[in-house]
Write an enzyme that holds these catalytic residues in place. Structure first.
Site, PDB file in Angstrom:
ATOM      1  N   HIS A 148       0.831  -1.210   0.000  1.00 38.50           N
ATOM      2  CA  HIS A 148       0.000   0.000   0.000  1.00 38.50           C
ATOM      3  C   HIS A 148       0.867   1.262   0.000  1.00 38.50           C
ATOM      4  O   HIS A 148       0.675   2.166  -0.836  1.00 38.50           O
ATOM      5  CB  HIS A 148      -0.908  -0.022   1.235  1.00 38.50           C
ATOM      6  N   GLU A 149       1.815   1.316   0.921  1.00 39.71           N
ATOM      7  CA  GLU A 149       2.659   2.509   1.022  1.00 39.71           C
ATOM      8  C   GLU A 149       3.599   2.637  -0.177  1.00 39.71           C
ATOM      9  O   GLU A 149       3.935   3.751  -0.586  1.00 39.71           O
ATOM     10  CB  GLU A 149       3.456   2.485   2.330  1.00 39.71           C
TER      11      GLU A 149
END
Length: 209
Positions: free
Chosen positions: A53-54
């Site tokens: 996600h990051e």
């Protein structure tokens, strides 16, 4: 504290990130070696999913010329970027990239589960948890609540001139989602966070008055 680089992006994993995942993995009910091993698989799946996600944020920001870095902390993480001023469209795309790539990961794992016959119980559990975390984390982050990704995307779409609209939407959605989550899950953890976000948005609204 763990530090490493991935795709030339610095990554820092703080101790409370692991502690949070262990708690969410159900450490309180771990009464056997199999249950403890499942917690380890849960932590690994959570680490992979949140990191992906990051990375979506960080890699997209870097594509616009920014310097990116990732920090994984308690209950999630964030991607910081500097060295360039992003337009509203670029900010929207950077924010959207995180949940988007996480949903893609969830779909890929779903296809993997369906295409591999004879998975071991541990392998099936790991892939199922990886898929579940990816979908759940992405959907939660897409709520139009500041400071979640959905709230940041709404802020980028409406612009600073309409910040009051963004904050009111954050308050209404956060309170509604908190009530719905508690009603259906009887869990208070995420409703507490959503309530806190609603309060922060209310305080910000008072400041803008």
């Amino acid at each position: 504290m763990i530090r490493f680089s991935l795709f030339r992006i610095p990554v820092e994993v703080q101790p409370f990130f692991w502690i949070t995942l262990v708690i969410l993995g159900g450490v309180g009910g771990a009464d056997s070696s199999a249950a403890i091993f499942n917690i380890v698989l849960f932590v690994l799946a959570g680490f992979i999913s949140v990191l992906v996600h990051e990375l979506g944020h960080a890699l997209t920001a870097r594509s616009f010329g920014a310097h990116s870095a990732i920090t994984l902390q308690a209950f999630g993480g964030y991607a910081a970027y500097s060295g360039v001023r992003l337009s509203r469209l670029q900010s929207f795309l950077v924010t959207a990239a995180g949940p988007a790539i996480q949903i893609v990961l969830g779909l890929a794992v779903l296809l993997l589960i369906r295409s591999i016959p004879g998975l071991s119980p541990q392998g099936f559990y790991f892939l199922k948890i990886l898929m579940w975390i990816s979908f759940a984390w992405a959907i939660l982050n897409l709520l139009p609540v500041v400071p979640l990704d959905g709230g940041q995307m709404l802020n980028a779409a409406l612009g600073p001139a309409r910040i009051k609209i963004t904050l009111w939407i954050s308050i209404i959605v956060a309170l509604g989602a908190a009530i719905a989550m508690f009603t259906f899950t009887r869990s208070i953890l995420f409703p507490i966070f959503l309530g806190m976000f609603a309060w922060q948005a209310f305080q910000a609204l008072k400041d803008h008055r």
